[in-house]
Design an enzyme around this catalytic site. Structure first.
Site, PDB file in Angstrom:
ATOM      1  N   ASP A 143       1.067  -1.217   0.011  1.00  0.00           N
ATOM      2  CA  ASP A 143      -0.035   0.166  -0.194  1.00  0.00           C
ATOM      3  C   ASP A 143       0.912   1.276  -0.023  1.00  0.00           C
ATOM      4  O   ASP A 143       2.047   1.151   0.518  1.00  0.00           O
ATOM      5  CB  ASP A 143      -0.773  -0.194   1.243  1.00  0.00           C
ATOM      6  CG  ASP A 143      -1.821   1.213   1.438  1.00  0.00           C
ATOM      7  OD1 ASP A 143      -2.593   1.445   0.117  1.00  0.00           O
ATOM      8  OD2 ASP A 143      -1.990   1.668   2.386  1.00  0.00           O
ATOM      9  N   ASP A 160       0.034   5.094   0.797  1.00  0.00           N
ATOM     10  CA  ASP A 160      -0.337   5.993   1.740  1.00  0.00           C
ATOM     11  C   ASP A 160      -0.416   5.201   3.293  1.00  0.00           C
ATOM     12  O   ASP A 160      -1.299   4.338   3.393  1.00  0.00           O
ATOM     13  CB  ASP A 160      -1.460   6.827   1.710  1.00  0.00           C
ATOM     14  CG  ASP A 160      -1.518   7.432   0.299  1.00  0.00           C
ATOM     15  OD1 ASP A 160      -0.500   7.550  -0.313  1.00  0.00           O
ATOM     16  OD2 ASP A 160      -2.552   8.014   0.133  1.00  0.00           O
TER      17      ASP A 160
END
Length: 170
Positions: free
Chosen positions: A11, A13
């Site tokens: 991922d 952020d």
């Protein structure tokens, strides 16, 4: 048939970069502690490194697709400057409560917790989900991993390299 390569689905952020709330400008790019070292460690262990990121800021009208792509390129470039290689980036700009008509979708197959980005990466890069892993910071990341047949590991902050070293038993 040759088995596919293992992948580390990451991922963006909250894992690779600090989540400052819809980051999309260069001045908002702050790598998480240990991010580049963690990606280098995954590279050295033979993992194909793939970013999979929900980017509803596009659907919400906070930034456009070009800004999103430019920021993703900057993340990849910034990691590369420290010797960390990202093989691919998959980003989902869709959201059910968007304000930009082209990006409003009730349940886009790419939007995590749906596994679309992971499944596309597996197909497009010849990856082996059974030998792959996902590192995310949200329950939706863990659900997307599970639905794609990939082990999911939840990162709750701190030093990403320490987290990855522990995962790999280094």
């Amino acid at each position: 048939m040759t088995p596919g390569r293992p992948a580390a689905f990451l991922d963006r952020d909250g894992v690779l970069i600090e989540d400052v709330g819809y980051p999309h400008r260069p001045d908002q790019l702050r790598l998480m502690p240990g991010a580049a070292t963690a990606v280098r460690r995954l590279n050295a262990a033979g993992f194909v490194c793939v970013i999979v990121t929900n980017q509803s800021g596009v659907a919400r009208g906070l930034f456009d697709l070009e800004q999103m792509q430019a920021f993703n390129d900057l993340v990849v470039q910034t990691l590369a400057e420290d010797g960390a290689h990202i093989d691919a980036v998959y980003a989902c700009p869709f959201h059910a409560q968007g304000s930009v008509e082209a990006f409003i979708h009730p349940d886009h197959p790419d939007r995590k917790p749906n596994p679309g980005m992971i499944l596309r990466a597996v197909a497009e890069h010849g990856l082996d989900p059974d030998r792959s892993l996902m590192i995310g910071d949200q329950p939706s990341d863990m659900e997307a991993a599970q639905r794609a047949g990939v082990l999911g590991f939840r990162f709750v902050g701190g030093d990403l390299d320490r987290f990855v070293a522990d995962l790999l038993g280094d």
